[in-house]
Write an enzyme that holds these catalytic residues in place. Sequence first.
Site, mmCIF file in Angstrom:
data_model
loop_
_atom_site.group_PDB
_atom_site.id
_atom_site.type_symbol
_atom_site.label_atom_id
_atom_site.label_comp_id
_atom_site.label_asym_id
_atom_site.label_seq_id
_atom_site.Cartn_x
_atom_site.Cartn_y
_atom_site.Cartn_z
ATOM 1 C CE LYS A 1 -3.068 -24.208 -1.903
ATOM 2 N NZ LYS A 1 -4.232 -24.990 -1.454
ATOM 3 C CE LYS B 1 -10.064 -28.196 -3.500
ATOM 4 N NZ LYS B 1 -8.991 -28.420 -2.514
HETATM 5 MG MG MG Z 1 -8.125 -25.444 -0.222
#
Ligand code: MG
Length: 374
Positions: free
Chosen positions: A169, A268
């Site tokens: 990240k 997702k």
């Molecule tokens: Mg992502």
Amino acid sequence: MDKNHLTMTNQITLIHLDVPMTEPFRISSGEVRSKAAVLIHIECDGLSAFGETSPMSGSFYSEDTPESAWDFLSDYAVPQFIRSRFWQPDFVFQKWMDNAGNRFAWAGLEGAWWDLRAQAEDKAFTQLLGVKPAPIPSGLAVGIYPTIADLLQACSRYLPAGYKRLKIKIQPGWDVEPLRAIRRVYGDFPLMVDANAAYTEKDIPHLQRLDEFGLLMIEQPLEEDDLQGHQRLQSCMAAPICLDESASSPAILLQAIQMQACRIVNIKIQRVGGIERAKAMIELCAASGVPVWMGTMPELGIGALHALYLALHPNCRYPTDVEASSRWYEEDIIDPPLEVNAGWIEIPTAHKKRPNVNLARVDKYTIRTANWKF
Ligand code: MG
């Protein structure tokens, strides 16, 4: 499903869980320390089916939270679902659902409905989806850490499981240096970054610098609604842009692909509102020659297995974010937990047809329930 069977209790139960995590999960917009989810448990004519609604607590990935999903499901979606007689063979979830929002809540309810359908038709999820079971490559995702030493320690703790790629990240001020450190330690290991929309178009010259690290892809660098910015960035970067937050519906995804705002898409189930829509988006991408992979929130085992079943689609061409259960949770709510061996997840026999839920563990982590008989 035979509705004339009157001797059993037919009911839907919402179960709000809070499961301890092995470490806090920190991204550019916030942090979670335990995993909250709302399970939807449908008991109908002797069948017992589960779905999982899994937004992040604190609404820093999307506006959905476990609490908002709970309220929407209990005030509206579950009573409507029962009134619409979902157990009828001609019930079509997608025709019935309201597309306006609350996609995480819809995804949980739809997941339970798929599970019920799988059992009623005595079919595996993979059969319903038209995919063939096979080992699935898994990638490691690590969050943002206070120091580079902490980041490298996290990588060294989990990478020995053989994960097929590493995702870190990033956010402004935490990108070039961590990447340089990782390249120094791990050489040319497949590496990607996820910014969770932390940058703006002003950062395009800076983001171009990330090309020196030979990234597999750069996930959601700019804000969710900034497709033009992504198009501009993609036109001047070698690394493919992968959209996550932006790819919220089939229509927006199609627009992004036509604009060349991305070359890869993270699918997702939770973000898009269910398995059916996720599958439609995978196929829309396939028709446009855009490869995808299955992302996670991360979910508990039920949601993770649903993602794994879809990860068997031939257009899922990069490792999934679904990791071993022990990566995030001291105990998962499925039996057995998911494991990664040499970077591959083999769906355990007990979950081949559908997720096998450990009811005692669900009980252990329940913080509240609500119930509707029908
Ligand atoms: Mg992502």
